[in-house]
Design a protein around this motif. Structure first.
Motif, short mmCIF file in Angstrom:
data_model
loop_
_atom_site.label_atom_id
_atom_site.label_comp_id
_atom_site.label_asym_id
_atom_site.label_seq_id
_atom_site.Cartn_x
_atom_site.Cartn_y
_atom_site.Cartn_z
N LEU A 14 0.84 -1.21 0.00
CA LEU A 14 0.00 0.00 0.00
C LEU A 14 0.86 1.25 0.00
CD1 LEU A 14 -2.83 -1.01 2.48
CD2 LEU A 14 -2.96 -0.83 0.00
N ASP A 15 2.06 1.15 0.61
CA ASP A 15 2.96 2.30 0.66
C ASP A 15 3.60 2.60 -0.70
OD1 ASP A 15 2.44 2.52 3.36
OD2 ASP A 15 4.18 1.33 3.95
N ASP A 16 3.51 1.66 -1.65
CA ASP A 16 4.10 1.88 -2.97
C ASP A 16 3.26 2.85 -3.80
OD1 ASP A 16 6.20 0.16 -2.40
OD2 ASP A 16 5.19 -1.58 -3.30
N CYS A 17 2.01 3.04 -3.43
CA CYS A 17 1.12 3.96 -4.13
C CYS A 17 1.25 5.35 -3.52
CB CYS A 17 -0.32 3.47 -4.03
SG CYS A 17 -1.53 4.55 -4.82
N CYS A 18 1.34 6.37 -4.38
CA CYS A 18 1.48 7.74 -3.88
C CYS A 18 0.13 8.39 -3.59
CB CYS A 18 2.27 8.58 -4.87
SG CYS A 18 1.44 8.83 -6.45
N HIS A 19 -0.97 7.72 -3.97
CA HIS A 19 -2.35 8.19 -3.73
C HIS A 19 -2.63 9.55 -4.37
CE1 HIS A 19 -2.84 4.87 -0.93
NE2 HIS A 19 -1.68 5.22 -0.37
N SER A 20 -1.96 9.82 -5.50
CA SER A 20 -2.21 11.09 -6.18
C SER A 20 -2.93 10.89 -7.51
CB SER A 20 -0.89 11.84 -6.39
OG SER A 20 -0.06 11.12 -7.28
N GLY A 21 -3.39 9.68 -7.78
CA GLY A 21 -4.13 9.43 -9.01
C GLY A 21 -3.26 9.25 -10.23
N CYS A 22 -2.06 8.75 -10.04
CA CYS A 22 -1.16 8.52 -11.18
C CYS A 22 -1.82 7.60 -12.20
CB CYS A 22 0.14 7.86 -10.71
SG CYS A 22 1.16 8.89 -9.65
N ASN A 23 -1.48 7.84 -13.46
CA ASN A 23 -1.97 6.97 -14.51
C ASN A 23 -0.79 6.53 -15.35
OD1 ASN A 23 -3.60 5.57 -16.23
ND2 ASN A 23 -4.38 7.37 -17.29
N PRO A 24 -0.35 5.32 -15.28
CA PRO A 24 -0.95 4.21 -14.53
C PRO A 24 -0.43 4.16 -13.10
CG PRO A 24 0.84 3.37 -15.86
CD PRO A 24 0.74 4.85 -16.16
N CYS A 25 -1.28 3.66 -12.24
CA CYS A 25 -0.93 3.46 -10.83
C CYS A 25 -0.13 2.16 -10.72
CB CYS A 25 -2.21 3.36 -10.01
SG CYS A 25 -1.95 2.99 -8.26
N VAL A 26 0.66 2.02 -9.68
CA VAL A 26 1.42 0.79 -9.49
C VAL A 26 0.47 -0.41 -9.38
CG1 VAL A 26 3.46 1.83 -8.44
CG2 VAL A 26 1.58 1.13 -6.99
N PHE A 27 -0.74 -0.20 -8.89
CA PHE A 27 -1.70 -1.29 -8.79
C PHE A 27 -2.28 -1.64 -10.16
CE2 PHE A 27 -1.65 0.28 -4.39
CZ PHE A 27 -1.30 -0.90 -3.76
N ASP A 28 -2.40 -0.66 -11.05
CA ASP A 28 -2.82 -0.94 -12.42
C ASP A 28 -1.76 -1.78 -13.13
OD1 ASP A 28 -5.13 0.61 -12.10
OD2 ASP A 28 -4.13 2.43 -12.83
N LEU A 29 -0.50 -1.40 -12.93
CA LEU A 29 0.60 -2.15 -13.54
C LEU A 29 0.65 -3.58 -12.98
CD1 LEU A 29 3.34 0.63 -13.50
CD2 LEU A 29 1.97 -0.14 -15.44
N TYR A 30 0.40 -3.72 -11.70
CA TYR A 30 0.38 -5.03 -11.08
C TYR A 30 -0.75 -5.88 -11.67
CZ TYR A 30 -0.53 -8.75 -7.73
OH TYR A 30 -0.78 -9.97 -7.16
N ASP A 31 -1.94 -5.29 -11.82
CA ASP A 31 -3.08 -6.02 -12.38
C ASP A 31 -2.77 -6.52 -13.80
OD1 ASP A 31 -4.56 -5.67 -10.06
OD2 ASP A 31 -5.69 -3.94 -10.86
N GLU A 32 -2.11 -5.68 -14.59
CA GLU A 32 -1.73 -6.08 -15.94
C GLU A 32 -0.70 -7.21 -15.91
OE1 GLU A 32 -0.38 -2.53 -17.84
OE2 GLU A 32 -2.38 -1.61 -17.84
#
Length: 76
Positions: free
Chosen positions: A20-38
């Motif tokens: 959870l700390d890997d995300c900056c919570h600023s709405g990046c596109n793509p988010c680290v969680f988006d990259l993980y899902d891919e």
């Protein structure tokens, strides 16, 4: 013809899930969680293909074993 070994076709490795700390919570596109899902989708696809290849190898090994002519039995 050389036989394939597990080293020739290793099982795919799943991607590391971000903390959870890997995300900056600023709405990046793509988010680290988006990259993980891919990456997870690619892994699941690769894993399914690998499992199919492994199943085919097992069937091929069984056919090879059963297709070998048996030696004539002799009494001692």
């Amino acid at each position: 013809m050389p036989r394939a070994t597990p080293k020739d076709d290793p099982q795919p490795v799943p991607p590391a899930q971000p903390d959870l700390d890997d995300c900056c919570h600023s709405g990046c596109n793509p988010c680290v969680f988006d990259l993980y899902d891919e990456a997870l989708e690619r892994y699941q696809s690769a894993l399914a293909e690998w499992q199919a290849r492994q199943a085919a190898l097992k069937v091929q090994k069984v056919r090879t074993v059963h297709a070998r002519p048996s030696k004539p039995r002799t009494r001692r």
